[in-house]
Design a protein around this motif. Structure first.
Motif, PDB file in Angstrom:
ATOM      1  N   ILE A 108      36.961  30.814  21.525  1.00  0.00           N
ATOM      2  CA  ILE A 108      36.790  32.125  22.214  1.00  0.00           C
ATOM      3  C   ILE A 108      37.846  31.884  23.250  1.00  0.00           C
ATOM      4  O   ILE A 108      38.343  33.253  23.582  1.00  0.00           O
ATOM      5  N   ALA A 109      37.891  30.877  23.960  1.00  0.00           N
ATOM      6  CA  ALA A 109      38.828  30.761  25.150  1.00  0.00           C
ATOM      7  C   ALA A 109      39.961  29.681  24.810  1.00  0.00           C
ATOM      8  O   ALA A 109      40.153  29.046  23.864  1.00  0.00           O
ATOM      9  N   GLU A 110      41.073  29.813  25.392  1.00  0.00           N
ATOM     10  CA  GLU A 110      42.144  28.799  25.202  1.00  0.00           C
ATOM     11  C   GLU A 110      42.607  28.192  26.297  1.00  0.00           C
ATOM     12  O   GLU A 110      42.532  28.602  27.683  1.00  0.00           O
ATOM     13  N   PRO A 111      43.037  26.910  26.031  1.00  0.00           N
ATOM     14  CA  PRO A 111      43.192  26.024  27.185  1.00  0.00           C
ATOM     15  C   PRO A 111      44.349  26.551  28.150  1.00  0.00           C
ATOM     16  O   PRO A 111      45.286  27.215  27.594  1.00  0.00           O
ATOM     17  N   GLY A 112      44.248  26.465  29.324  1.00  0.00           N
ATOM     18  CA  GLY A 112      45.191  27.128  30.241  1.00  0.00           C
ATOM     19  C   GLY A 112      45.172  28.397  30.504  1.00  0.00           C
ATOM     20  O   GLY A 112      45.876  29.335  31.174  1.00  0.00           O
ATOM     21  N   ARG A 113      44.103  29.184  29.866  1.00  0.00           N
ATOM     22  CA  ARG A 113      43.944  30.707  30.230  1.00  0.00           C
ATOM     23  C   ARG A 113      42.394  30.893  30.454  1.00  0.00           C
ATOM     24  O   ARG A 113      41.934  31.927  29.975  1.00  0.00           O
ATOM     25  N   VAL A 114      41.867  30.053  31.236  1.00  0.00           N
ATOM     26  CA  VAL A 114      40.568  30.601  31.836  1.00  0.00           C
ATOM     27  C   VAL A 114      40.629  30.409  33.530  1.00  0.00           C
ATOM     28  O   VAL A 114      41.225  29.613  33.954  1.00  0.00           O
TER      29      VAL A 114
ATOM     30  N   GLY B  26      39.983  43.524  20.687  1.00  0.00           N
ATOM     31  CA  GLY B  26      41.164  43.277  20.332  1.00  0.00           C
ATOM     32  C   GLY B  26      41.716  41.627  20.992  1.00  0.00           C
ATOM     33  O   GLY B  26      40.552  40.922  21.277  1.00  0.00           O
ATOM     34  N   ALA B  27      42.974  41.360  20.971  1.00  0.00           N
ATOM     35  CA  ALA B  27      43.347  39.900  21.213  1.00  0.00           C
ATOM     36  C   ALA B  27      43.214  40.030  22.886  1.00  0.00           C
ATOM     37  O   ALA B  27      43.551  40.850  23.649  1.00  0.00           O
ATOM     38  N   ALA B  28      42.414  38.750  23.373  1.00  0.00           N
ATOM     39  CA  ALA B  28      42.018  38.626  24.802  1.00  0.00           C
ATOM     40  C   ALA B  28      43.424  38.291  25.652  1.00  0.00           C
ATOM     41  O   ALA B  28      44.087  37.337  25.107  1.00  0.00           O
ATOM     42  N   ARG B  29      43.454  38.574  26.921  1.00  0.00           N
ATOM     43  CA  ARG B  29      44.472  38.047  27.772  1.00  0.00           C
ATOM     44  C   ARG B  29      44.234  36.655  28.247  1.00  0.00           C
ATOM     45  O   ARG B  29      45.034  35.982  28.924  1.00  0.00           O
ATOM     46  N   GLY B  30      42.960  36.364  28.182  1.00  0.00           N
ATOM     47  CA  GLY B  30      42.475  35.064  28.817  1.00  0.00           C
ATOM     48  C   GLY B  30      40.829  35.153  28.870  1.00  0.00           C
ATOM     49  O   GLY B  30      40.350  36.379  28.305  1.00  0.00           O
ATOM     50  N   THR B  31      40.254  34.452  29.665  1.00  0.00           N
ATOM     51  CA  THR B  31      38.787  34.303  29.775  1.00  0.00           C
ATOM     52  C   THR B  31      38.517  34.168  31.259  1.00  0.00           C
ATOM     53  O   THR B  31      39.100  33.266  31.942  1.00  0.00           O
ATOM     54  N   VAL B  32      37.726  35.028  31.760  1.00  0.00           N
ATOM     55  CA  VAL B  32      37.178  34.800  33.408  1.00  0.00           C
ATOM     56  C   VAL B  32      36.037  34.521  33.388  1.00  0.00           C
ATOM     57  O   VAL B  32      34.826  35.046  32.597  1.00  0.00           O
ATOM     58  N   VAL B  33      35.408  33.394  33.857  1.00  0.00           N
ATOM     59  CA  VAL B  33      34.008  32.971  34.041  1.00  0.00           C
ATOM     60  C   VAL B  33      33.634  33.417  35.486  1.00  0.00           C
ATOM     61  O   VAL B  33      34.076  33.151  36.498  1.00  0.00           O
ATOM     62  N   LEU B  34      32.467  34.563  35.316  1.00  0.00           N
ATOM     63  CA  LEU B  34      32.028  35.055  36.520  1.00  0.00           C
ATOM     64  C   LEU B  34      30.619  34.410  36.995  1.00  0.00           C
ATOM     65  O   LEU B  34      29.656  34.531  36.089  1.00  0.00           O
ATOM     66  N   ILE B  35      30.665  33.635  37.870  1.00  0.00           N
ATOM     67  CA  ILE B  35      29.607  32.670  38.263  1.00  0.00           C
ATOM     68  C   ILE B  35      28.705  33.629  39.523  1.00  0.00           C
ATOM     69  O   ILE B  35      29.205  33.780  40.553  1.00  0.00           O
ATOM     70  N   HIS B  36      27.451  33.762  39.270  1.00  0.00           N
ATOM     71  CA  HIS B  36      26.598  34.156  39.964  1.00  0.00           C
ATOM     72  C   HIS B  36      26.288  33.407  41.317  1.00  0.00           C
ATOM     73  O   HIS B  36      26.386  32.051  41.476  1.00  0.00           O
ATOM     74  N   GLY B  37      25.907  34.078  42.264  1.00  0.00           N
ATOM     75  CA  GLY B  37      25.423  33.421  43.491  1.00  0.00           C
ATOM     76  C   GLY B  37      23.946  33.013  43.525  1.00  0.00           C
ATOM     77  O   GLY B  37      23.396  32.820  42.649  1.00  0.00           O
ATOM     78  N   GLY B  38      23.416  32.633  44.922  1.00  0.00           N
ATOM     79  CA  GLY B  38      22.088  32.385  44.947  1.00  0.00           C
ATOM     80  C   GLY B  38      22.009  31.044  45.637  1.00  0.00           C
ATOM     81  O   GLY B  38      22.075  30.889  46.821  1.00  0.00           O
ATOM     82  N   PRO B  39      21.900  29.939  44.805  1.00  0.00           N
ATOM     83  CA  PRO B  39      21.944  29.671  43.270  1.00  0.00           C
ATOM     84  C   PRO B  39      20.632  30.362  42.807  1.00  0.00           C
ATOM     85  O   PRO B  39      20.725  30.466  41.678  1.00  0.00           O
ATOM     86  N   THR B  40      19.707  30.776  43.671  1.00  0.00           N
ATOM     87  CA  THR B  40      18.413  31.319  42.932  1.00  0.00           C
ATOM     88  C   THR B  40      18.476  32.622  42.367  1.00  0.00           C
ATOM     89  O   THR B  40      18.171  33.479  43.349  1.00  0.00           O
TER      90      THR B  40
END
Length: 392
Positions: free
Chosen positions: A239-245, A160-174
């Motif tokens: 896919i994402a909206e400005p101000g909702r990431v 359905g309609a997304a509440r926003g977007t979450v960018v989940l960044i992995h660690g490491g960086p390796t």
């Protein structure tokens, strides 16, 4: 004889080493391939080796005839399948996992490699009330960074309609984000967020040159542009909206979250929740485990005394005055890697700059929030935090 997997500068090659002669007969020596594992299955006669190659953040397996060098590549399927043992008659046991199927031991036919045909040996679906349809599948999402380098990430879409977007960044960086079940990620999707898990330069899962590319700039270089341009690509694609990431991640993912919130306008990054992330690279160097300092020196081109300006310009603490989005800092108070001194230092800087922020500290956690009781608190708090940030 022994099967050998050897680094050759730009790639890894596979060969058979003869103990009596000391000679190695190379079977695979291809700079275009990113071979990460090679092994002879248990209980076999040694005539076949399993080769595991990382392509596009997926594990792709093949069977290698050790005598002739002939290779049989398994079909490309969603998720990762690693053959472990030949049962005879065309049947194998392997390890299989995807974003909609937890890690599982399966029995499969080598001439019919389809996930729907796999037979679970752990009966994983009998041990949970979840069904595959409850989990969001990973989509391969790609974009170009500032220098034209192609970057890959896994995109998970909310129903359905997304509440926003979450960018989940992995660690490491390796390290790299896999097409596998991730409870944190799946929880955010279930709460109504789209999620992007980017595999920025420096990630494994692609090639040795891609993995080593982060060293060209050091921490806080173009890999941060890779993440930002991924957000911009999501917005451009609708896919994402400005101000909702929002951004979050643990360890190097926490550091990257700090970089994004101090470098990007709120239209690009509206909120950040760094978890156990470095804030001051000098403080981090001085207070981390001594055995980790050579890694910092390798990535930064020296010690803080040798390259002070690089440590300064790559430390988010020096740019907290730029923050215009919302901020939630998460820290394990027993963390020996990224010590709580990082939080103490940055909270003082935030107070001096007049930047509002929240802190969520776990007294019984180290590097990362790993205890199930604390993860339940963390995931809910982060989802509530992002929901509030996007609606404000």
């Amino acid at each position: 004889r022994a099967l050998a997997l050897v680094e050759a500068g730009t790639h890894r090659r596979v060969g058979v080493w003869d103990r009596e002669t000391g000679e190695t007969r190379w079977l695979i020596d291809d700079p275009e391939r990113n071979i990460e594992r090679a092994f002879v299955p248990r209980g076999s006669d040694g005539s076949t080796a399993v080769i595991v190659e990382a392509r596009g953040a997926r594990a792709r397996a093949s069977l290698l005839d050790v005598a002739s060098g002939a290779e049989r590549r398994l079909p490309e399927i969603p998720g990762d399948l690693i053959p472990l043992r030949d049962l005879g008659g065309g049947w194998w046991v392997g390890e299989y996992a995807s974003s909609t199927r937890p890690d599982d031991l399966v029995r499969f036919r080598i001439d019919d490699v389809r996930p729907e045909a796999f037979v679970s040996l752990t009966r994983v679906w009998e041990r949970t009330a979840l069904r595959p349809d409850d989990l969001a599948p990973a989509e391969d999402f790609r974009w170009r960074s500032v220098d034209g380098l192609e970057i890959q990430g896994w995109l998970y879409r909310a129903r359905g309609a997304a509440r926003g977007t979450v960018v989940l960044i992995h660690g490491g960086p390796t390290w790299h984000s896999h097409d596998r079940v991730d409870p944190e990620l799946q929880y955010y999707v279930a709460r109504g967020f789209n999620v992007l898990a980017p595999n920025y330069r420096g990630s494994t899962g692609f090639s040795l040159s891609y993995q080593e590319a982060i060293k060209e700039d050091g921490w806080g270089g173009r890999e941060q542009d890779d993440i930002r341009t991924g957000i911009e690509a999501l917005i451009a694609a609708g896919i994402a909206e400005p101000g909702r990431v929002g951004v979050t991640g643990t360890s190097y993912g926490g550091y990257s979250s700090w970089c994004q919130i101090t470098r990007c306008p709120p239209e690009t990054v509206a909120a950040a929740a760094p978890i156990c992330g470095m804030t001051d690279l000098v403080v981090d160097y001085q207070t981390t485990r001594p055995d980790l300092r050579p890694y910092s020196e390798e990535m930064m081109g020296g010690t803080p005394e040798q390259v002070p300006e690089r440590y300064r310009e790559r430390s988010p603490i020096n740019f907290v005055g730029n923050i215009r989005g919302q901020l939630l800092i998460v820290q394990g108070m027993r963390d020996p890697n990224v010590t709580p001194e990082n939080v103490r230092a940055v909270t003082r800087a935030l107070q001096e700059a007049g930047v509002e922020h929240q802190v969520l500290a776990f007294e019984d956690e180290g590097h990362g929030i790993t205890l199930p009781k604390n993860q339940r608190v963390l995931y809910r708090r982060l989802a509530d935090f992002f929901e509030g940030a996007f609606s404000s």
